[in-house]
Design a protein around this motif. Structure first.
Motif, mmCIF file in Angstrom:
data_model
loop_
_atom_site.group_PDB
_atom_site.id
_atom_site.type_symbol
_atom_site.label_atom_id
_atom_site.label_comp_id
_atom_site.label_asym_id
_atom_site.label_seq_id
_atom_site.Cartn_x
_atom_site.Cartn_y
_atom_site.Cartn_z
ATOM 1 N N ALA A 19 13.825 -15.735 74.693
ATOM 2 C CA ALA A 19 15.191 -16.097 75.099
ATOM 3 C C ALA A 19 16.073 -16.342 73.876
ATOM 4 N N PHE A 20 15.536 -17.018 72.864
ATOM 5 C CA PHE A 20 16.327 -17.248 71.655
ATOM 6 C C PHE A 20 16.648 -15.927 70.964
ATOM 7 N N SER A 21 15.651 -15.079 70.798
ATOM 8 C CA SER A 21 15.873 -13.792 70.134
ATOM 9 C C SER A 21 16.956 -12.989 70.845
ATOM 10 N N GLU A 22 16.888 -12.938 72.164
ATOM 11 C CA GLU A 22 17.900 -12.206 72.935
ATOM 12 C C GLU A 22 19.273 -12.864 72.810
ATOM 13 N N ILE A 85 24.373 -23.150 67.430
ATOM 14 C CA ILE A 85 24.071 -24.581 67.526
ATOM 15 C C ILE A 85 24.214 -25.063 68.969
ATOM 16 N N ASP A 86 25.242 -24.626 69.659
ATOM 17 C CA ASP A 86 25.427 -24.997 71.064
ATOM 18 C C ASP A 86 24.291 -24.471 71.933
ATOM 19 N N TRP A 87 23.848 -23.231 71.685
ATOM 20 C CA TRP A 87 22.749 -22.658 72.461
ATOM 21 C C TRP A 87 21.477 -23.469 72.234
ATOM 22 N N ALA A 89 21.189 -26.550 71.347
ATOM 23 C CA ALA A 89 21.331 -27.862 71.985
ATOM 24 C C ALA A 89 21.089 -27.761 73.488
ATOM 25 N N ALA A 90 21.663 -26.752 74.112
ATOM 26 C CA ALA A 90 21.553 -26.607 75.569
ATOM 27 C C ALA A 90 20.172 -26.155 76.011
ATOM 28 N N GLU A 91 19.562 -25.243 75.272
ATOM 29 C CA GLU A 91 18.320 -24.610 75.734
ATOM 30 C C GLU A 91 17.051 -25.230 75.155
ATOM 31 N N TRP A 92 17.103 -25.717 73.925
ATOM 32 C CA TRP A 92 15.910 -26.273 73.278
ATOM 33 C C TRP A 92 16.036 -27.761 72.978
ATOM 34 N N ALA A 93 17.106 -28.390 73.430
ATOM 35 C CA ALA A 93 17.337 -29.829 73.224
ATOM 36 C C ALA A 93 17.355 -30.212 71.743
#
Length: 133
Positions: A19-22, A85-87, A89-93
């Motif tokens: 998910a991060f890579s995409e 950074i926002d991603w 924070a939202a996805e991996w806390a």
């Protein structure tokens, strides 16, 4: 041919890594106005004792090294950094203060693949979606 290398103390699953890579590929393409077939992404996980960030708060750390071709404006780089950074924070806390993006800019010929060598590029040469090489 950017290389986006994430070092983190988070403990992502295989699905989280995909998910991060995409997501970071899509974010880079959108923010930098380019196609995405040439973007490389790596993720390296570390124990908390192996990373430090002076202003960090409690929680995982994430530092993204973005090796990119020279020529993107400060505004594009800043927009990309904040979106990543926002991603995180939202996805991996990952708390926002615990995220850092470091850009290293390269001449086009310093970025190579098996089938191509990056070319020089200028924002003035880009079309509405920027360079596709």
């Amino acid at each position: 041919m950017p290389h986006l290398a994430l070092d983190t103390t988070a403990d992502p699953t295989d699905a989280d890594r995909r998910a991060f890579s995409e997501a970071v590929t899509d974010i880079y393409g959108a923010e930098m106005r380019t196609s995405t077939g040439h973007i490389a992404v790596t993720i390296r996980e570390h124990p908390p004792s192996a990373m430090s960030l002076g202003r960090a708060v409690e929680g995982p750390l994430a530092v993204l090294d973005a090796d990119v071709r020279r020529g993107r404006s400060f505004e594009r780089r800043r927009s990309f950094a904040l979106a990543v950074i926002d991603w995180l924070a939202a996805e991996w806390a990952v708390p926002r203060p615990n995220g850092k993006i470091v850009f290293t800019e390269h001449d086009g010929d310093q970025l190579m693949g098996a089938d191509r060598v990056g070319e020089e590029w200028s924002p003035d040469e880009a079309g509405p979606m920027g360079p596709t090489r």
